[in-house]
Design a protein around this motif. Structure first.
Motif, PDB file in Angstrom:
ATOM      1  N   HIS A  71      27.656 -11.243  28.633  1.00  0.00           N
ATOM      2  CA  HIS A  71      28.379 -12.291  29.344  1.00  0.00           C
ATOM      3  C   HIS A  71      27.838 -12.461  30.772  1.00  0.00           C
ATOM      4  CE1 HIS A  71      32.289 -11.842  26.735  1.00  0.00           C
ATOM      5  NE2 HIS A  71      31.207 -12.098  26.017  1.00  0.00           N
ATOM      6  N   PRO A  72      27.787 -13.683  31.255  1.00  0.00           N
ATOM      7  CA  PRO A  72      27.402 -13.887  32.659  1.00  0.00           C
ATOM      8  C   PRO A  72      28.496 -13.434  33.619  1.00  0.00           C
ATOM      9  CG  PRO A  72      27.964 -15.979  31.629  1.00  0.00           C
ATOM     10  CD  PRO A  72      27.936 -14.967  30.529  1.00  0.00           C
ATOM     11  N   ILE A  73      29.759 -13.463  33.147  1.00  0.00           N
ATOM     12  CA  ILE A  73      30.904 -13.022  33.945  1.00  0.00           C
ATOM     13  C   ILE A  73      31.774 -12.152  33.043  1.00  0.00           C
ATOM     14  CG2 ILE A  73      32.976 -13.749  35.190  1.00  0.00           C
ATOM     15  CD1 ILE A  73      31.568 -16.432  35.688  1.00  0.00           C
ATOM     16  N   PRO A  74      32.121 -10.934  33.453  1.00  0.00           N
ATOM     17  CA  PRO A  74      33.004 -10.115  32.607  1.00  0.00           C
ATOM     18  C   PRO A  74      34.413 -10.676  32.648  1.00  0.00           C
ATOM     19  CG  PRO A  74      32.589  -8.989  34.680  1.00  0.00           C
ATOM     20  CD  PRO A  74      31.735 -10.231  34.692  1.00  0.00           C
ATOM     21  N   GLY A  75      35.032 -10.833  31.490  1.00  0.00           N
ATOM     22  CA  GLY A  75      36.375 -11.408  31.463  1.00  0.00           C
ATOM     23  C   GLY A  75      37.087 -11.115  30.170  1.00  0.00           C
ATOM     24  N   GLY A  76      38.364 -11.495  30.117  1.00  0.00           N
ATOM     25  CA  GLY A  76      39.165 -11.320  28.919  1.00  0.00           C
ATOM     26  C   GLY A  76      40.022 -10.078  28.931  1.00  0.00           C
ATOM     27  N   ALA A  77      39.808  -9.200  29.925  1.00  0.00           N
ATOM     28  CA  ALA A  77      40.612  -7.980  30.033  1.00  0.00           C
ATOM     29  C   ALA A  77      40.359  -7.363  31.398  1.00  0.00           C
ATOM     30  CB  ALA A  77      40.256  -6.988  28.935  1.00  0.00           C
ATOM     31  N   ASN A  78      41.271  -6.482  31.810  1.00  0.00           N
ATOM     32  CA  ASN A  78      41.078  -5.737  33.044  1.00  0.00           C
ATOM     33  C   ASN A  78      40.327  -4.454  32.714  1.00  0.00           C
ATOM     34  OD1 ASN A  78      42.789  -7.723  33.970  1.00  0.00           O
ATOM     35  ND2 ASN A  78      43.873  -6.356  35.365  1.00  0.00           N
ATOM     36  N   ALA A  79      39.041  -4.410  33.025  1.00  0.00           N
ATOM     37  CA  ALA A  79      38.226  -3.235  32.713  1.00  0.00           C
ATOM     38  C   ALA A  79      36.929  -3.303  33.502  1.00  0.00           C
ATOM     39  CB  ALA A  79      37.930  -3.164  31.215  1.00  0.00           C
ATOM     40  N   ARG A  80      36.326  -2.138  33.692  1.00  0.00           N
ATOM     41  CA  ARG A  80      35.038  -2.070  34.386  1.00  0.00           C
ATOM     42  C   ARG A  80      33.926  -2.274  33.362  1.00  0.00           C
ATOM     43  NH1 ARG A  80      35.638   2.636  36.169  1.00  0.00           N
ATOM     44  NH2 ARG A  80      36.612   2.100  38.138  1.00  0.00           N
ATOM     45  N   PRO A  81      33.008  -3.221  33.599  1.00  0.00           N
ATOM     46  CA  PRO A  81      31.986  -3.525  32.597  1.00  0.00           C
ATOM     47  C   PRO A  81      30.727  -2.673  32.748  1.00  0.00           C
ATOM     48  CG  PRO A  81      31.835  -5.102  34.368  1.00  0.00           C
ATOM     49  CD  PRO A  81      32.985  -4.187  34.724  1.00  0.00           C
ATOM     50  N   PHE A  82      29.939  -2.633  31.683  1.00  0.00           N
ATOM     51  CA  PHE A  82      28.564  -2.141  31.748  1.00  0.00           C
ATOM     52  C   PHE A  82      27.676  -3.301  32.195  1.00  0.00           C
ATOM     53  CE2 PHE A  82      30.375   0.856  28.707  1.00  0.00           C
ATOM     54  CZ  PHE A  82      29.821   2.066  29.120  1.00  0.00           C
ATOM     55  N   ILE A  83      26.718  -3.009  33.059  1.00  0.00           N
ATOM     56  CA  ILE A  83      25.837  -4.055  33.587  1.00  0.00           C
ATOM     57  C   ILE A  83      24.417  -3.825  33.081  1.00  0.00           C
ATOM     58  CG2 ILE A  83      24.958  -5.174  35.672  1.00  0.00           C
ATOM     59  CD1 ILE A  83      27.383  -4.055  37.162  1.00  0.00           C
ATOM     60  N   THR A  84      23.786  -4.894  32.613  1.00  0.00           N
ATOM     61  CA  THR A  84      22.389  -4.834  32.206  1.00  0.00           C
ATOM     62  C   THR A  84      21.646  -5.972  32.914  1.00  0.00           C
ATOM     63  OG1 THR A  84      20.873  -4.704  30.324  1.00  0.00           O
ATOM     64  CG2 THR A  84      22.712  -6.249  30.145  1.00  0.00           C
ATOM     65  N   HIS A  85      20.371  -6.078  32.666  1.00  0.00           N
ATOM     66  CA  HIS A  85      19.571  -7.096  33.367  1.00  0.00           C
ATOM     67  C   HIS A  85      18.685  -7.834  32.366  1.00  0.00           C
ATOM     68  CE1 HIS A  85      17.737  -8.957  36.894  1.00  0.00           C
ATOM     69  NE2 HIS A  85      16.549  -8.800  36.310  1.00  0.00           N
ATOM     70  N   HIS A  86      18.698  -9.141  32.458  1.00  0.00           N
ATOM     71  CA  HIS A  86      17.859  -9.974  31.598  1.00  0.00           C
ATOM     72  C   HIS A  86      16.580 -10.298  32.371  1.00  0.00           C
ATOM     73  CE1 HIS A  86      16.413 -13.271  29.155  1.00  0.00           C
ATOM     74  NE2 HIS A  86      17.339 -13.010  28.252  1.00  0.00           N
ATOM     75  N   ASN A  87      15.473  -9.710  31.945  1.00  0.00           N
ATOM     76  CA  ASN A  87      14.230  -9.835  32.708  1.00  0.00           C
ATOM     77  C   ASN A  87      13.708 -11.272  32.771  1.00  0.00           C
ATOM     78  OD1 ASN A  87      14.130  -7.097  33.300  1.00  0.00           O
ATOM     79  ND2 ASN A  87      13.014  -6.604  31.432  1.00  0.00           N
ATOM     80  N   ALA A  88      13.752 -11.969  31.626  1.00  0.00           N
ATOM     81  CA  ALA A  88      13.176 -13.312  31.583  1.00  0.00           C
ATOM     82  C   ALA A  88      13.918 -14.278  32.506  1.00  0.00           C
ATOM     83  CB  ALA A  88      13.178 -13.839  30.151  1.00  0.00           C
ATOM     84  N   LEU A  89      15.255 -14.147  32.544  1.00  0.00           N
ATOM     85  CA  LEU A  89      16.038 -15.034  33.396  1.00  0.00           C
ATOM     86  C   LEU A  89      16.195 -14.488  34.808  1.00  0.00           C
ATOM     87  CD1 LEU A  89      18.927 -16.082  30.957  1.00  0.00           C
ATOM     88  CD2 LEU A  89      16.861 -17.365  31.556  1.00  0.00           C
ATOM     89  N   GLY A  90      15.925 -13.194  34.977  1.00  0.00           N
ATOM     90  CA  GLY A  90      16.073 -12.590  36.294  1.00  0.00           C
ATOM     91  C   GLY A  90      17.508 -12.514  36.757  1.00  0.00           C
ATOM     92  N   VAL A  91      18.434 -12.300  35.804  1.00  0.00           N
ATOM     93  CA  VAL A  91      19.867 -12.253  36.149  1.00  0.00           C
ATOM     94  C   VAL A  91      20.514 -11.046  35.487  1.00  0.00           C
ATOM     95  CG1 VAL A  91      20.084 -14.753  36.452  1.00  0.00           C
ATOM     96  CG2 VAL A  91      20.473 -13.739  34.188  1.00  0.00           C
ATOM     97  N   ASP A  92      21.593 -10.567  36.107  1.00  0.00           N
ATOM     98  CA  ASP A  92      22.393  -9.518  35.493  1.00  0.00           C
ATOM     99  C   ASP A  92      23.272 -10.115  34.401  1.00  0.00           C
ATOM    100  OD1 ASP A  92      21.373  -7.527  37.072  1.00  0.00           O
ATOM    101  OD2 ASP A  92      23.028  -7.543  38.509  1.00  0.00           O
ATOM    102  N   ARG A  93      23.535  -9.308  33.393  1.00  0.00           N
ATOM    103  CA  ARG A  93      24.484  -9.661  32.337  1.00  0.00           C
ATOM    104  C   ARG A  93      25.426  -8.477  32.128  1.00  0.00           C
ATOM    105  NH1 ARG A  93      23.682 -14.176  33.204  1.00  0.00           N
ATOM    106  NH2 ARG A  93      22.807 -15.801  31.865  1.00  0.00           N
ATOM    107  N   TYR A  94      26.587  -8.769  31.572  1.00  0.00           N
ATOM    108  CA  TYR A  94      27.611  -7.748  31.367  1.00  0.00           C
ATOM    109  C   TYR A  94      27.905  -7.608  29.875  1.00  0.00           C
ATOM    110  CZ  TYR A  94      28.323  -8.777  36.311  1.00  0.00           C
ATOM    111  OH  TYR A  94      28.137  -8.975  37.656  1.00  0.00           O
ATOM    112  N   LEU A  95      27.857  -6.383  29.364  1.00  0.00           N
ATOM    113  CA  LEU A  95      28.305  -6.179  27.990  1.00  0.00           C
ATOM    114  C   LEU A  95      29.786  -6.530  27.921  1.00  0.00           C
ATOM    115  CD1 LEU A  95      26.584  -2.829  26.936  1.00  0.00           C
ATOM    116  CD2 LEU A  95      25.832  -5.173  26.549  1.00  0.00           C
ATOM    117  N   ARG A  96      30.155  -7.237  26.906  1.00  0.00           N
ATOM    118  CA  ARG A  96      31.486  -7.826  26.922  1.00  0.00           C
ATOM    119  C   ARG A  96      32.593  -6.770  26.890  1.00  0.00           C
ATOM    120  NH1 ARG A  96      32.304 -10.712  21.070  1.00  0.00           N
ATOM    121  NH2 ARG A  96      33.025  -8.905  19.911  1.00  0.00           N
ATOM    122  N   ILE A  97      33.628  -7.028  27.673  1.00  0.00           N
ATOM    123  CA  ILE A  97      34.805  -6.169  27.623  1.00  0.00           C
ATOM    124  C   ILE A  97      35.844  -6.742  26.663  1.00  0.00           C
ATOM    125  CG2 ILE A  97      34.463  -5.146  29.889  1.00  0.00           C
ATOM    126  CD1 ILE A  97      36.380  -7.144  31.059  1.00  0.00           C
TER     127      ILE A  97
END
Length: 504
Positions: free
Chosen positions: A203-229
């Motif tokens: 996900h580009p933005i972690p949402g749908g619950a109150n929780a701390r997300p795992f963060i990864t990085h998409h190299n091709a887009l040069g942006v962080d992504r969050y494993l969904r909570i």
């Protein structure tokens, strides 16, 4: 080297000896014709014959050797496949002197073999395969644990689940039942007109619950992504798009602690139902439990640890604050006063980091978590949650401080969470802003998701949604008390180097 103890080295040497004999210890082309269970069922008639054998048939069995007993010129063995264990027998005459000698020397417990022969019944009355041909399928380099002690170390069982499954048949039964439960849940929702969908895991933005997300990085887009909570905000986008009943069974990821009921990745079903209410969801949840118990052939009263849980429907229902007073034994005047709650908790050894920055609802949640939750043994719906701890739920028309929400608790654990969905985009925007503002005291508070607010701006019909924890549900139905016992490969702390066998 990985295989460095003397027993493993001895087995490697035996594998080499087999190769010298022209036998590949890791061959292919072995086909399975019948399971062990089918063998025992199909040839049970041999027990009724006067001559306790049937040499007119030729049967081929495949399995892992779990037991070997050498008796001079004869051998009894137990081989196991996915369906169960069968005894086989072979001797020098049936295999030939030279091959029998090699088998006794080179084939051991743990190896996977192919045995071909006919059914007969031993003097002790056990249906057995008399093997006239025996072939090695796979040579095991690592010996199995000693038979009588088995594999008892819980930590090792979780780290080496493959070995746990080999040594503990009851463990395998739990995971077979888990698969059955998931399949039945899918059938239930499809039969009720729900469409199964898949939504993004990153996900580009972690949402749908109150929780701390795992963060990864998409190299091709040069942006962080969050494993969904949670998949909630994407599933509700589908309701905006015109689907009226959807569900998803999949993994969620939360960067939180691990204990008996929490694993960083876990399985849930979330479902959303347009033109229905949370009262409809509570009835649907009861119907789901009835369906599971019927299809699984389970009694409505099940043991769970020291308790016997009564799953008879309808389930009990009680309002959130009433539960704090009546079940948690917290005085009514305390429940409605922030300062009194803080003092009440402190007197009982419960210290909060920023108590005066917390809302009344958040403080009431501390009372509920500490004094109510563990007492909810039989299935109980808790309703009428405070709105300030329900950022995605619809406000009650009768009382704007209350959310149209419920949670289902069983055996002191939250099993399900459901509510009438907030579909007012302006209210949702303000609640997201309040969540963002609270991040200085709650690092699990939600982020702002402007695209979701914009989606609501296009109009979402009145909808109710719910999530059910699959892992916790399986724990209940299989009488397991750690989430690690219902997840095939649970998250584990890294081993110290000395335990891995590594050298500095």
């Amino acid at each position: 080297m990985i295989f460095d103890n003397q027993y493993e080295q001895q087995r490697i040497q035996k594998a080499e000896e087999l190769r010298k004999e022209g036998i590949n210890p890791y061959g292919h082309g072995f086909c399975k014709e019948i399971t062990n269970k089918q063998f025992l069922e199909k040839y049970a008639y041999v027990k009724e014959r006067e001559e306790k054998k049937d040499e007119s048939v030729c049967v081929k069995l495949n399995g892992r050797i779990k037991f070997l007993r050498h008796m001079g010129k004869a051998v009894f063995a137990k081989i196991e496949d996915e369906s169960g264990i069968v005894q086989i027998y072979f001797n020098q005459d049936s295999l030939g002197k030279e091959w029998f000698k090699k088998v006794k020397k080179l084939i051991e417990v743990g190896d996977i073999i192919e045995a071909i022969g006919y059914p007969f019944v031993t003097k002790t009355g056990e249906l057995t395969l008399h093997a006239n041909e025996l072939n090695l399928v796979t040579k095991a380099i690592v010996p199995l644990p000693e038979k009588y002690h088995g594999l008892q170390d819980k930590e090792l069982r979780y780290r080496q689940r493959y070995l746990d499954l080999i040594m503990n048949p009851d463990v395998k039964k739990v995971f077979v039942l888990r698969s059955r439960i998931v399949s039945l849940i899918r059938d239930f929702f499809e039969n009720h007109g729900f469409l199964e969908v898949e939504t993004p895991m990153m996900h580009p933005i972690p949402g749908g619950a109150n929780a701390r997300p795992f963060i990864t990085h998409h190299n091709a887009l040069g942006v962080d992504r969050y494993l969904r909570i949670a998949p909630e905000l994407y599933l509700k986008r589908l309701i905006v798009g015109g689907f009226e009943a959807v569900f998803e069974i999949n993994r969620n990821f939360r960067n939180e602690g691990m204990d008996a009921t929490h694993n960083p990745e876990f399985t849930m079903i979330e479902f959303y139902w347009a033109y229905h209410t949370y009262e409809d969801l509570m009835k649907l949840t009861e119907d789901l439990f009835d369906y599971l118990f019927e299809k699984l052939g389970l009694p409505k009263k099940l043991p769970y640890g020291e308790h016997t849980i009564d799953f008879s429907t309808p389930f009990d229902k009680i309002k959130y604050k009433d539960a704090i007073v009546e079940i948690g034994d917290v005085p009514q005047e305390v429940v409605e006063d922030k300062e009194k709650i803080i003092s009440y908790l402190k007197e009982r050894g419960i210290e909060l980091e920023f108590p005066h920055k917390m809302s009344l609802g958040a403080l009431q949640a501390e009372l509920f978590d500490n004094f109510v939750e563990e007492k909810l043994i039989n299935p109980t719906f808790i309703t009428h949650f405070p709105i300030d701890i329900s950022p995605l739920a619809r406000r009650s028309d009768d009382n704007p401080e209350i959310a149209e929400r419920f949670e289902l608790f069983i055996a002191g654990k939250e099993i399900a969470n459901g509510f009438n969905e907030l579909n007012d985009p302006l209210d949702q925007y303000e609640r997201f802003k309040a969540q963002v503002a609270s991040k200085d005291v709650d690092d699990e508070a939600m982020h702002m998701d402007e695209d979701f607010v914009r989606a609501l701006g296009h109009g979402m019909p009145p909808t109710a949604g719910e999530g059910i924890g699959i892992d916790r549900l399986v724990m209940l139905l299989t009488n397991q008390h750690s989430i690690r016992d219902v997840i095939l490969f649970p998250a584990m702390r890294p081993l110290p180097k000395e335990e891995k066998g590594e050298k500095e």
